[in-house]
Design a protein around this motif. Structure first.
Motif, PDB file in Angstrom:
ATOM      1  N   GLY A 199       0.783  -1.219   0.000  1.00 31.99           N
ATOM      2  CA  GLY A 199       0.000   0.000   0.000  1.00 31.99           C
ATOM      3  C   GLY A 199       0.818   1.273   0.000  1.00 31.99           C
ATOM      4  O   GLY A 199       0.265   2.363   0.117  1.00 31.99           O
ATOM      5  N   ARG A 200       2.132   1.187  -0.140  1.00 29.40           N
ATOM      6  CA  ARG A 200       2.964   2.389  -0.084  1.00 29.40           C
ATOM      7  C   ARG A 200       2.705   3.294  -1.287  1.00 29.40           C
ATOM      8  O   ARG A 200       2.757   4.525  -1.174  1.00 29.40           O
ATOM      9  CB  ARG A 200       4.442   2.012  -0.025  1.00 29.40           C
ATOM     10  N   VAL A 201       2.444   2.695  -2.439  1.00 27.15           N
ATOM     11  CA  VAL A 201       2.176   3.454  -3.661  1.00 27.15           C
ATOM     12  C   VAL A 201       0.835   3.017  -4.207  1.00 27.15           C
ATOM     13  O   VAL A 201       0.620   1.823  -4.458  1.00 27.15           O
ATOM     14  CB  VAL A 201       3.282   3.214  -4.718  1.00 27.15           C
ATOM     15  N   LEU A 202      -0.079   3.960  -4.398  1.00 24.54           N
ATOM     16  CA  LEU A 202      -1.381   3.617  -4.944  1.00 24.54           C
ATOM     17  C   LEU A 202      -1.229   3.057  -6.353  1.00 24.54           C
ATOM     18  O   LEU A 202      -0.445   3.555  -7.160  1.00 24.54           O
ATOM     19  CB  LEU A 202      -2.291   4.850  -4.973  1.00 24.54           C
ATOM     20  N   GLY A 203      -1.971   2.010  -6.646  1.00 25.26           N
ATOM     21  CA  GLY A 203      -1.936   1.405  -7.968  1.00 25.26           C
ATOM     22  C   GLY A 203      -0.841   0.385  -8.144  1.00 25.26           C
ATOM     23  O   GLY A 203      -0.730  -0.227  -9.209  1.00 25.26           O
ATOM     24  N   ASP A 204      -0.029   0.161  -7.130  1.00 27.48           N
ATOM     25  CA  ASP A 204       1.021  -0.841  -7.223  1.00 27.48           C
ATOM     26  C   ASP A 204       1.152  -1.539  -5.876  1.00 27.48           C
ATOM     27  O   ASP A 204       0.806  -0.972  -4.836  1.00 27.48           O
ATOM     28  CB  ASP A 204       2.365  -0.216  -7.613  1.00 27.48           C
ATOM     29  N   GLY A 205       1.637  -2.756  -5.915  1.00 26.88           N
ATOM     30  CA  GLY A 205       1.745  -3.535  -4.688  1.00 26.88           C
ATOM     31  C   GLY A 205       3.144  -3.494  -4.120  1.00 26.88           C
ATOM     32  O   GLY A 205       3.946  -2.635  -4.445  1.00 26.88           O
ATOM     33  N   ALA A 206       3.427  -4.442  -3.268  1.00 24.58           N
ATOM     34  CA  ALA A 206       4.758  -4.596  -2.695  1.00 24.58           C
ATOM     35  C   ALA A 206       5.410  -5.819  -3.325  1.00 24.58           C
ATOM     36  O   ALA A 206       4.732  -6.767  -3.730  1.00 24.58           O
ATOM     37  CB  ALA A 206       4.666  -4.756  -1.179  1.00 24.58           C
ATOM     38  N   TYR A 207       6.743  -5.798  -3.397  1.00 21.99           N
ATOM     39  CA  TYR A 207       7.482  -6.871  -4.065  1.00 21.99           C
ATOM     40  C   TYR A 207       8.640  -7.328  -3.193  1.00 21.99           C
ATOM     41  O   TYR A 207       9.416  -6.518  -2.691  1.00 21.99           O
ATOM     42  CB  TYR A 207       8.015  -6.389  -5.422  1.00 21.99           C
ATOM     43  N   THR A 208       8.740  -8.634  -3.033  1.00 26.10           N
ATOM     44  CA  THR A 208       9.836  -9.192  -2.256  1.00 26.10           C
ATOM     45  C   THR A 208      10.261 -10.516  -2.867  1.00 26.10           C
ATOM     46  O   THR A 208       9.503 -11.134  -3.631  1.00 26.10           O
ATOM     47  CB  THR A 208       9.416  -9.379  -0.783  1.00 26.10           C
ATOM     48  N   ALA A 209      11.467 -10.944  -2.561  1.00 23.70           N
ATOM     49  CA  ALA A 209      11.985 -12.226  -3.065  1.00 23.70           C
ATOM     50  C   ALA A 209      12.635 -12.981  -1.927  1.00 23.70           C
ATOM     51  O   ALA A 209      13.233 -12.394  -1.029  1.00 23.70           O
ATOM     52  CB  ALA A 209      13.010 -11.988  -4.179  1.00 23.70           C
ATOM     53  N   VAL A 210      12.502 -14.294  -1.972  1.00 25.65           N
ATOM     54  CA  VAL A 210      13.198 -15.157  -1.021  1.00 25.65           C
ATOM     55  C   VAL A 210      13.991 -16.176  -1.815  1.00 25.65           C
ATOM     56  O   VAL A 210      13.464 -16.826  -2.725  1.00 25.65           O
ATOM     57  CB  VAL A 210      12.217 -15.842  -0.040  1.00 25.65           C
TER      58      VAL A 210
END
Length: 322
Positions: A177-188
């Motif tokens: 939710g940090r940027v409207l219109g885009d999600g969060a991204y992470t990698a493991v």
């Protein structure tokens, strides 16, 4: 949780796989009371990355037709369990009522880096490069409405990629939710945890990297006294001389800590302070390390508060900054 109870992240039937649209191959959702619903205000979508033939052979090619080897399946189940822990914690306090979470399987993510000129980025891509490629591929797909409420998780298989390490979050889109219109991204990097450590470390790191997208620095500080969400984890010394480590502290209780045998082979170098995440007598002897997928109370509270915050911000079309 079984299919009959509608648990998040249940494995799909063949019919569901054939009917899946937009890359979400396995979907279900539960609210805080355990009631199955069709739509979810929060989605966690997990994507498999490419796995080497040598790795597939290591696991007897189990899951190769769906790009989901056993370590990926176990890590997915660990994330499911962690989300259920959060919802159960919130439910016991009558919080996040009518709030549900959907855990989904996404399609295979490739790394189209061969088009770049020969460099470290094309041979051993950095964490930022991996996450940028991941985001570009996700944005090029139909991931559905409400992208700002979706946390995207990449399961990478890169045991020799020291630049990716155990994983991490996107440099800009690191919180849901940090940027409207885009999600969060992470990698493991499950290749690293599987080859250098163990399956229990793989499970904990899958939870660890996913929860990075669900905790803000301000909430971490309000609960744990520092902005570092790693410090919300616990490393508890038990009576038999074992250090029992929870997910958010997993990468930071390693063999470089005096007196410890075991732990992660390559301890993290991020914002954690091993003295702050220890509980009990800091001078007590520790003979070995074991891992638990059970979230600490501090982690449960931090994720619950953040989900409450994101819910309210998204309801008013405002980014959840921080």
């Amino acid at each position: 949780m079984s299919e009959e109870t509608g648990g998040i992240g249940r494995f799909p039937t063949r019919r569901e796989l054939l009917a899946a649209i937009g890359g979400a191959a396995a979907t279900s959702s539960v609210d805080a009371s355990g009631v199955t619903t069709r739509e979810a205000p929060l989605r966690v979508r997990v994507y498999p990355g490419p796995v080497s033939i040598r790795a597939w052979a290591r696991y007897g090619f189990s899951g190769i037709t769906r790009n989901w080897p056993p370590p990926f399946r176990d890590a997915f189940a660990a994330i499911e369990d962690a989300l259920n822990q959060v919802l159960s914690y919130a439910s016991r306090q009558s919080r996040l009522t009518e709030f549900d979470v959907r855990l989904e399987r996404g399609d295979l993510v490739q790394y189209p880096l061969s088009e770049a000129s020969p460099s470290a980025e094309s041979i051993i891509p950095s964490r930022d490069t991996v996450l940028s490629v991941f985001r570009d591929q996700v944005r090029g797909r139909n991931v559905g409405a409400g992208a700002e409420s979706t946390a995207h998780v990449l399961f990478a298989w890169a045991p020799l990629n020291y630049r990716l390490g155990y994983g991490g979050t996107h440099p800009d889109l690191y919180r849901l939710g940090r940027v409207l219109g885009d999600g969060a991204y992470t990698a493991v990097n499950l290749g690293a945890t599987e080859v250098w450590d163990s399956r229990v470390v793989s499970r904990n790191m899958a939870i660890h990297e996913t929860l990075h997208t669900l905790i803000s620095p301000s909430i971490a500080e309000a609960i744990g006294g520092t902005e570092c969400d790693h410090d919300l984890g616990t490393a508890v010394r038990t009576d038999d001389g074992t250090l029992r480590v929870s997910p958010m502290a997993t990468a930071y209780a390693g063999p470089d800590v005096a007196g410890i045998n075991g732990g992660t082979r390559w301890p993290g170098t991020g914002c954690a302070d091993i003295d702050r995440i220890h509980e009990g007598d800091p001078d007590a002897a520790v003979d070995q390390v074991e891992y638990t997928t059970e979230l600490s109370d501090a982690t449960l509270e931090a994720v619950t508060r953040f989900l409450e915050y994101v819910r309210d911000r998204l309801a008013n079309d405002q980014p959840a900054s921080g």
